[in-house]
Design a protein around this motif. Structure first.
Motif, PDB file in Angstrom:
ATOM      1  N   GLU A 151      13.245   2.321  -2.402  1.00  0.00           N
ATOM      2  CA  GLU A 151      13.659   3.518  -3.144  1.00  0.00           C
ATOM      3  C   GLU A 151      14.044   3.146  -4.569  1.00  0.00           C
ATOM      4  O   GLU A 151      13.762   3.877  -5.516  1.00  0.00           O
ATOM      5  CB  GLU A 151      14.816   4.211  -2.442  1.00  0.00           C
ATOM      6  N   ALA A 152      14.687   1.999  -4.736  1.00  0.00           N
ATOM      7  CA  ALA A 152      15.087   1.529  -6.057  1.00  0.00           C
ATOM      8  C   ALA A 152      13.936   0.915  -6.838  1.00  0.00           C
ATOM      9  O   ALA A 152      14.020   0.777  -8.061  1.00  0.00           O
ATOM     10  CB  ALA A 152      16.226   0.517  -5.931  1.00  0.00           C
ATOM     11  N   HIS A 153      12.873   0.530  -6.145  1.00  0.00           N
ATOM     12  CA  HIS A 153      11.711  -0.112  -6.765  1.00  0.00           C
ATOM     13  C   HIS A 153      10.433   0.580  -6.285  1.00  0.00           C
ATOM     14  O   HIS A 153       9.611  -0.028  -5.595  1.00  0.00           O
ATOM     15  CB  HIS A 153      11.651  -1.596  -6.384  1.00  0.00           C
ATOM     16  N   PRO A 154      10.235   1.843  -6.648  1.00  0.00           N
ATOM     17  CA  PRO A 154       9.071   2.575  -6.126  1.00  0.00           C
ATOM     18  C   PRO A 154       7.738   1.978  -6.527  1.00  0.00           C
ATOM     19  O   PRO A 154       6.734   2.180  -5.843  1.00  0.00           O
ATOM     20  CB  PRO A 154       9.267   3.988  -6.686  1.00  0.00           C
ATOM     21  N   GLU A 155       7.719   1.233  -7.598  1.00  0.00           N
ATOM     22  CA  GLU A 155       6.476   0.602  -8.032  1.00  0.00           C
ATOM     23  C   GLU A 155       6.147  -0.629  -7.198  1.00  0.00           C
ATOM     24  O   GLU A 155       5.050  -1.164  -7.253  1.00  0.00           O
ATOM     25  CB  GLU A 155       6.570   0.222  -9.512  1.00  0.00           C
ATOM     26  N   GLY A 156       7.128  -1.110  -6.420  1.00  0.00           N
ATOM     27  CA  GLY A 156       6.915  -2.280  -5.575  1.00  0.00           C
ATOM     28  C   GLY A 156       7.033  -3.596  -6.309  1.00  0.00           C
ATOM     29  O   GLY A 156       6.942  -4.645  -5.710  1.00  0.00           O
TER      30      GLY A 156
END
Length: 131
Positions: free
Chosen positions: A120-125
């Motif tokens: 959720e905090a790193h949606p770009e992965g």
């Protein structure tokens, strides 16, 4: 980090499924460089689709059988025989001695919560080195 591993899924013992976190088991090739035993967040490619994943790299019950156990978040299907490409993003904890099935179940459920929060905090992965 972004280390990439791949392999065909082998049948496991079902322990992770009993803990509420079914995994796809991939043997780590001899000589492969791994970042260390532990629990990671990552991404798994399966048949052209990508899935956020919780990954455990461990040395099995004997200490000599290096393997990767991959849980695709939100996916509950038998993956035995399928080819997976797994990218590790970030280690979220070290392995711990098995404290018993009930306690381990609690730890695994918290790992799933932590993995979902990370994505959720790193949606770009991508890895945020400052996280």
């Amino acid at each position: 980090m972004n280390l990439v591993f791949s392999g065909r899924v082998e049948r496991g013992e079902g322990m992770a499924r009993n803990l509420g976190c079914p995994t796809a088991n991939i043997a780590v090739e001899q000589g492969a460089i791994i970042p260390g035993l532990g629990i990671y967040v990552g991404e798994t490619e399966l048949e052209g689709a990508r899935y956020s994943s919780l990954v455990c790299i461990n040395d099995g019950r004997t200490g000599y059988n290096l393997k990767m156990e991959v849980h695709l978040l939100g996916i509950e299907q038998d993956l035995v025989g399928k080819y997976l490409k797994v990218t590790l993003f970030k280690k979220i904890r070290d392995l711990i001695p098995f404290p018993g099935e009930e306690e381990m179940g609690k730890i695994v459920r918290q790992d799933l919560v932590n993995a979902k929060a990370w994505f959720e905090a790193h949606p770009e992965g991508a890895v945020d080195e400052n996280a």
